[in-house]
Each structure stands twice: as structure tokens, then as C-alpha cells.
Design a protein around this motif. Structure first.
Motif, PDB file in Angstrom:
ATOM      1  N   GLU A  89      17.812 -31.134  63.400  1.00 41.37           N
ATOM      2  CA  GLU A  89      18.359 -32.145  62.512  1.00 41.37           C
ATOM      3  C   GLU A  89      19.351 -31.453  61.590  1.00 41.37           C
ATOM      4  OE1 GLU A  89      16.094 -35.015  59.574  1.00 41.37           O
ATOM      5  OE2 GLU A  89      15.173 -35.072  61.560  1.00 41.37           O
ATOM      6  N   SER A  90      20.623 -31.822  61.652  1.00 43.96           N
ATOM      7  CA  SER A  90      21.686 -31.194  60.859  1.00 43.96           C
ATOM      8  C   SER A  90      21.716 -29.683  61.066  1.00 43.96           C
ATOM      9  CB  SER A  90      21.513 -31.504  59.366  1.00 43.96           C
ATOM     10  OG  SER A  90      21.471 -32.885  59.158  1.00 43.96           O
ATOM     11  N   GLY A  91      21.483 -29.255  62.293  1.00 40.23           N
ATOM     12  CA  GLY A  91      21.537 -27.837  62.617  1.00 40.23           C
ATOM     13  C   GLY A  91      20.296 -27.053  62.245  1.00 40.23           C
ATOM     14  N   ILE A  92      19.300 -27.703  61.690  1.00 39.60           N
ATOM     15  CA  ILE A  92      18.068 -27.032  61.272  1.00 39.60           C
ATOM     16  C   ILE A  92      16.944 -27.443  62.222  1.00 39.60           C
ATOM     17  CG2 ILE A  92      16.361 -26.809  59.423  1.00 39.60           C
ATOM     18  CD1 ILE A  92      18.693 -27.586  57.492  1.00 39.60           C
ATOM     19  N   ARG A  93      16.213 -26.440  62.729  1.00 35.94           N
ATOM     20  CA  ARG A  93      15.100 -26.731  63.631  1.00 35.94           C
ATOM     21  C   ARG A  93      13.923 -27.291  62.841  1.00 35.94           C
ATOM     22  NH1 ARG A  93      12.583 -23.147  68.489  1.00 35.94           N
ATOM     23  NH2 ARG A  93      10.753 -24.453  68.763  1.00 35.94           N
ATOM     24  N   LYS A  94      13.368 -28.385  63.352  1.00 33.32           N
ATOM     25  CA  LYS A  94      12.218 -29.017  62.708  1.00 33.32           C
ATOM     26  C   LYS A  94      11.125 -29.188  63.753  1.00 33.32           C
ATOM     27  CE  LYS A  94      14.620 -30.871  58.991  1.00 33.32           C
ATOM     28  NZ  LYS A  94      14.515 -31.728  57.874  1.00 33.32           N
ATOM     29  N   ALA A  95       9.886 -29.313  63.292  1.00 31.33           N
ATOM     30  CA  ALA A  95       8.754 -29.487  64.199  1.00 31.33           C
ATOM     31  C   ALA A  95       7.624 -30.217  63.490  1.00 31.33           C
ATOM     32  CB  ALA A  95       8.277 -28.134  64.705  1.00 31.33           C
ATOM     33  N   LYS A  96       6.788 -30.851  64.306  1.00 35.02           N
ATOM     34  CA  LYS A  96       5.620 -31.563  63.774  1.00 35.02           C
ATOM     35  C   LYS A  96       4.494 -31.373  64.781  1.00 35.02           C
ATOM     36  CE  LYS A  96       4.007 -36.124  62.468  1.00 35.02           C
ATOM     37  NZ  LYS A  96       4.050 -36.643  61.136  1.00 35.02           N
ATOM     38  N   VAL A  97       3.295 -31.124  64.264  1.00 33.60           N
ATOM     39  CA  VAL A  97       2.136 -30.952  65.131  1.00 33.60           C
ATOM     40  C   VAL A  97       1.342 -32.253  65.172  1.00 33.60           C
ATOM     41  CG1 VAL A  97       0.623 -30.022  63.336  1.00 33.60           C
ATOM     42  CG2 VAL A  97       0.200 -29.443  65.731  1.00 33.60           C
ATOM     43  N   LEU A  98       0.843 -32.589  66.364  1.00 31.98           N
ATOM     44  CA  LEU A  98       0.016 -33.786  66.557  1.00 31.98           C
ATOM     45  C   LEU A  98      -1.209 -33.389  67.371  1.00 31.98           C
ATOM     46  CD1 LEU A  98       3.158 -35.796  67.198  1.00 31.98           C
ATOM     47  CD2 LEU A  98       1.478 -36.578  65.565  1.00 31.98           C
ATOM     48  N   PRO A  99      -2.340 -34.078  67.140  1.00 35.88           N
ATOM     49  CA  PRO A  99      -3.596 -33.633  67.764  1.00 35.88           C
ATOM     50  C   PRO A  99      -3.672 -33.813  69.288  1.00 35.88           C
ATOM     51  CG  PRO A  99      -3.958 -35.585  66.404  1.00 35.88           C
ATOM     52  CD  PRO A  99      -2.546 -35.155  66.198  1.00 35.88           C
TER      53      PRO A  99
END
Length: 170
Positions: free
Chosen positions: A25-35
Motif C-alpha cells: 500500500e503506497s509502496g509499503i509492505r503490509k500484512a495481517k494474520v488470521l486464524p
């Protein structure tokens, strides 16, 4: 407006529970953990839709004269010779005469087949193949501009082998 599709992916991290969804997002790596993997797949679809909401993938409506004028200008920019420009214009005029002024949504395989059949009654196969080549380049250009979809097929007709004529007796 960004012109390319943005990716979203799912991955697993060593020694950490859950499934990770990653994106930029806007050149920045993002992440989210889900079960669970199902929740990760669901979140991936939602995030993909959000990130690509500005990418247009549909077909644009354009009238016949607009497409022809833009095509002619594009060919001029490419440096096509006057003779070739004339041949393309002649083919498009014949197309217009036979099937009418179609907008981009009206140009279908049926319309192109009708043009080839009707034009084939007027000219020899060699000339018809030239018209098919010219229409084919027009169709490919229209696809690039998103005026036409990719479902149109154009093939040249097979010509009979002509006997070789020698220029002199030897």
C-alpha cells in the motif's frame, strides 16, 4: 488512477500460528494474520477489491467516426506511409459501406464475418486478404484502446498456388 492490478497474497510464517495476508500500500509492505485459511482467503478477496477499485477493466463505448479518426492519428504517429494510410482508410470506408457505422459495442464476430462475405463478392481473394489484414490491425488497435473485447477472430483466406512465370526463356 493506477493502470495495473495490485497483488494480494497469503503465506504461512515458520513457528507462528495463523495465515498471513500480504499486500503493498503506497509502496509499503503490509500484512495481517488470521486464524484460519478460509478467513485469510476471504480477507484477501476484500483487500484485493479495495486495492484495485480504481483499475478499469471494462469495454469503452466509442462511435465509429471517433475510432476511425483516433486510429488514423495513431498510425500517423507511428510513421506509416501515406499509401498505407490511404489503404487503411479505403478498407474502413468499405467496412462502413457494407455493415454501416458501428459503435464499439456493435462490432462483433457476426459483423466482421458479414463484411468478409459481402466484400468477397466484390473483389478477388488477394484484395480481400488485404482488407482482412487492415481490419485485423484496426481490431488489435481497438483492443488496446479498450474499444473492443478480445473475442474477435480474423483469418486470411487461402490462395491457390499460381504457376511460376519465367522472365526469359533461360
Amino acid at each position: 488512477m493506477n493502470q495495473y492490478m495490485r497483488k494480494v497474497w497469503i503465506y504461512k510464517r515458520k513457528n507462528i500460528k495463523g495465515f498471513w495476508v500480504g499486500w503493498y500500500e503506497s509502496g509499503i509492505r503490509k500484512a495481517k494474520v488470521l486464524p484460519t485459511k478460509e478467513q485469510a482467503e476471504h480477507f484477501k478477496q476484500i483487500k484485493y477489491s479495495q486495492l484495485n477499485s480504481d483499475v478499469f477493466t471494462g469495454q469503452v463505448l466509442a462511435d465509429w467516426s471517433q475510432m476511425c479518426n483516433e486510429y488514423r492519428e495513431a498510425k500517423k504517429v507511428q510513421g506509416v506511409t501515406d499509401g498505407t494510410l490511404y489503404e487503411h482508410a479505403l478498407t474502413l470506408r468499405n467496412f462502413e459501406r457494407i455493415v454501416g457505422k458501428c459503435n464499439s459495442k456493435q462490432i462483433t464476430q457476426c459483423i466482421i464475418d458479414k463484411f468478409i462475405l459481402e466484400r468477397g463478392k466484390e473483389v478477388k481473394k488477394v484484395t480481400l486478404n488485404k482488407d482482412i489484414r487492415n481490419i485485423k490491425t484496426f481490431v488489435y488497435w481497438c483492443r488496446e484502446q479498450r474499444y473492443l473485447n478480445g473475442n474477435l477472430k480474423l483469418k486470411e483466406l487461402k490462395l491457390e498456388e499460381r504457376p511460376v512465370k519465367s522472365l526469359n526463356h533461360t
